[in-house]
Design a protein around this motif. Structure first.
Motif, PDB file in Angstrom:
ATOM      1  N   UNK A 202       0.796  -1.226   0.000  1.00 50.37           N
ATOM      2  CA  UNK A 202       0.000   0.000   0.000  1.00 50.37           C
ATOM      3  C   UNK A 202       0.831   1.280   0.000  1.00 50.37           C
ATOM      4  N   UNK A 203       2.161   1.185  -0.017  1.00 49.87           N
ATOM      5  CA  UNK A 203       2.978   2.402  -0.084  1.00 49.87           C
ATOM      6  C   UNK A 203       3.865   2.362  -1.319  1.00 49.87           C
ATOM      7  N   UNK A 204       3.661   3.327  -2.202  1.00 48.51           N
ATOM      8  CA  UNK A 204       4.562   3.581  -3.325  1.00 48.51           C
ATOM      9  C   UNK A 204       5.218   4.940  -3.099  1.00 48.51           C
ATOM     10  N   UNK A 205       6.370   5.148  -3.751  1.00 46.65           N
ATOM     11  CA  UNK A 205       7.127   6.385  -3.535  1.00 46.65           C
ATOM     12  C   UNK A 205       7.582   6.965  -4.871  1.00 46.65           C
ATOM     13  N   UNK A 206       7.495   8.280  -4.963  1.00 48.02           N
ATOM     14  CA  UNK A 206       8.262   9.012  -5.962  1.00 48.02           C
ATOM     15  C   UNK A 206       9.456   9.572  -5.190  1.00 48.02           C
ATOM     16  N   UNK A 207      10.648   9.004  -5.396  1.00 50.72           N
ATOM     17  CA  UNK A 207      11.772   9.331  -4.511  1.00 50.72           C
ATOM     18  C   UNK A 207      12.327  10.726  -4.738  1.00 50.72           C
ATOM     19  N   UNK A 208      13.014  11.200  -3.717  1.00 46.77           N
ATOM     20  CA  UNK A 208      13.753  12.448  -3.826  1.00 46.77           C
ATOM     21  C   UNK A 208      15.136  12.183  -4.385  1.00 46.77           C
ATOM     22  N   UNK A 209      15.822  13.250  -4.777  1.00 46.23           N
ATOM     23  CA  UNK A 209      17.198  13.133  -5.262  1.00 46.23           C
ATOM     24  C   UNK A 209      17.872  14.492  -5.183  1.00 46.23           C
ATOM     25  N   UNK A 210      19.183  14.475  -5.276  1.00 47.15           N
ATOM     26  CA  UNK A 210      19.941  15.723  -5.255  1.00 47.15           C
ATOM     27  C   UNK A 210      19.588  16.618  -6.439  1.00 47.15           C
ATOM     28  N   UNK A 211      19.037  16.034  -7.495  1.00 38.48           N
ATOM     29  CA  UNK A 211      18.681  16.806  -8.682  1.00 38.48           C
ATOM     30  C   UNK A 211      17.606  17.847  -8.391  1.00 38.48           C
ATOM     31  N   UNK A 212      16.889  17.700  -7.263  1.00 39.05           N
ATOM     32  CA  UNK A 212      15.843  18.669  -6.958  1.00 39.05           C
ATOM     33  C   UNK A 212      16.392  20.080  -6.841  1.00 39.05           C
ATOM     34  N   UNK A 213      17.663  20.215  -6.510  1.00 34.76           N
ATOM     35  CA  UNK A 213      18.251  21.557  -6.442  1.00 34.76           C
ATOM     36  C   UNK A 213      18.239  22.219  -7.825  1.00 34.76           C
ATOM     37  N   UNK A 214      18.332  21.402  -8.888  1.00 30.53           N
ATOM     38  CA  UNK A 214      18.318  21.953 -10.246  1.00 30.53           C
ATOM     39  C   UNK A 214      16.950  22.516 -10.601  1.00 30.53           C
ATOM     40  N   UNK A 215      15.895  21.929 -10.040  1.00 37.26           N
ATOM     41  CA  UNK A 215      14.543  22.430 -10.320  1.00 37.26           C
ATOM     42  C   UNK A 215      14.404  23.884  -9.887  1.00 37.26           C
ATOM     43  N   UNK A 216      15.071  24.237  -8.792  1.00 34.28           N
ATOM     44  CA  UNK A 216      14.989  25.617  -8.314  1.00 34.28           C
ATOM     45  C   UNK A 216      15.632  26.580  -9.313  1.00 34.28           C
ATOM     46  N   UNK A 217      16.801  26.204  -9.829  1.00 36.70           N
ATOM     47  CA  UNK A 217      17.477  27.045 -10.819  1.00 36.70           C
ATOM     48  C   UNK A 217      16.655  27.134 -12.109  1.00 36.70           C
TER      49      UNK A 217
END
Length: 406
Positions: A202-217
């Motif tokens: 019952x638990x699926x994940x969309x994981x985090x990653x270091x790439x999220x910092x690029x989304x801000x830029x």
């Protein structure tokens, strides 16, 4: 190392720690290399009765008399245990046979909006990730189909479920939110291609990653370029349309800083849970955080109204035996009243030990702890899950179920 560039020095230390952690994980989970190599532990009949909110003696009778009930497994002491999948099978049978009503069946019915809960505070060290991970497991065991979205570049929530996007080269939430590549024309991924199943039913994940910092830029660059695509604050909400029919609850774990991704989660959410440590400095920070959050939402609301089904506060790392914390708890409840959850996320050696092994509470064996210690933190987390469950049920137009003493 003095002759190395600063970047080389930092990378060297990163590699040392990463290698040491890999060795430590293999020792902790021996003979398996990773915790996901073995399934979630099984649960006793009493634990199942608590999770499904069915009286213990009634559940024992149902297990013996209702057709379609799983057999479970006899373990030490001739006690019967059930896997999480079997717990969900029991839930389905109880609902089909009319033994429980919709207030105890946490599945959306036609017309119910997908519940979306953001765990949100810009203050670090308030146990956001630990609260999110434990809440997800408690709600999943009682039947909620959950999609967790990890927006923290450090991806600690994903680590707790043994999903490591950066290590295993998996797509992450960044790949879903990113902008179209101006050079190749490559579009962001559909969220369905970034979802990872976990070892917890019952638990699926969309994981985090270091790439999220690029989304801000990239988002900042989109403002300068006048990008006419999907506004940043709508990117999560729009992405979730693909999976609207598949999950009862979307749970966002957020980093301890304001970011475009956090604003997008706050916009997509329909409920908000704000964890708060029981210290006066944290309360002062909370006031400033709420003012900043309100100002941010005012900007977003210039484009579209935003309303929540509920906003609730929960005390974390709380010790009722500490007079200062007890006084602060009273102060908060006097002023925030019903906005405060009745149950606190108490400070506990069981949670500390579980955190050291990257295990939420339901993954650890209760026999490894003093029973009173385990029961205390179990009741704390179960109570928080009950209150969040009740808020979701109200948003679906149902009267929440109130536990009865067994």
């Amino acid at each position: 190392m003095a002759d190395l560039l600063a970047s080389e020095q930092l990378m060297r230390f990163s590699e040392i720690i990463d290698s040491a952690l890999t060795q430590q994980r293999e020792l902790l989970h021996s003979p398996d290399k990773r915790k996901s190599d073995k399934p979630l532990r099984s649960f006793s009949v009493r634990e199942v009765s608590h999770a499904l909110r069915v009286k213990y003696n009634s559940l024992r009778q149902y297990l013996n008399t209702l057709e379609g009930m799983p057999a479970g497994t006899l373990e030490a002491g001739n006690r019967k245990y059930f896997t999480a999948d079997e717990v969900n099978q029991i839930l389905e049978v109880l609902m089909a046979e009319g033994k429980i009503g919709p207030e105890r069946f946490p599945r959306r019915q036609p017309g119910d909006d997908q519940a979306r809960l953001v765990v949100y505070n810009l203050k670090g060290g308030v146990s956001k990730t630990s609260l999110s991970a434990n809440l997800a497991q408690f709600l999943a065991l009682r039947g909620y189909r959950i999609l967790a979205i990890d927006l923290d570049p450090q991806a600690s929530f994903s680590d707790m479920f043994d999903i490591q996007a950066d290590v295993d080269e998996l797509p992450s939430i960044y790949d879903v939110l990113r902008y179209e590549d101006p050079h190749t024309g490559a579009a962001p991924l559909p969220i369905t291609e970034a979802i990872q199943a976990t070892y917890v039913p019952n638990i699926d994940i969309v994981p985090g990653s270091m790439s999220m910092t690029e989304f801000e830029f990239e988002t900042s660059a989109s403002f300068r370029a006048g990008d006419g695509g999907t506004p940043f604050h709508r990117r999560i909400a729009d992405a979730l349309e693909l999976v609207d029919d598949y999950y009862d609850l979307v749970l966002f774990d957020t980093p301890p800083h304001m970011s475009f991704a956090v604003i997008a989660a706050v916009y997509a959410a329909r409920g908000m849970l704000i964890p708060l440590s029981a210290g006066m400095l944290d309360v002062v920070s909370l006031a400033k955080f709420l003012e900043l959050a309100a100002g941010t939402m005012e900007v977003v609301e210039q484009h579209q109204d935003k309303r929540y089904d509920f906003i609730r506060f929960v005390l974390t790392r709380y010790s009722a035996s500490d007079p200062a914390q007890l006084q602060l708890s009273s102060f908060l409840r006097t002023h925030l009243r019903d906005a405060m959850l009745k149950h606190d996320f108490v400070s506990s050696t069981a949670i500390a030990d579980a955190g050291n092994t990257m295990n939420p509470l339901l993954e650890i064996d209760p026999s490894g702890f003093n029973r009173k210690t385990y029961d205390r933190i179990f009741e704390s987390l179960s109570g928080i899950a009950d209150e969040v469950d009740a808020e979701i049920m109200r948003s679906w137009g149902r009267i929440p179920f109130e536990r009865e003493d067994d």
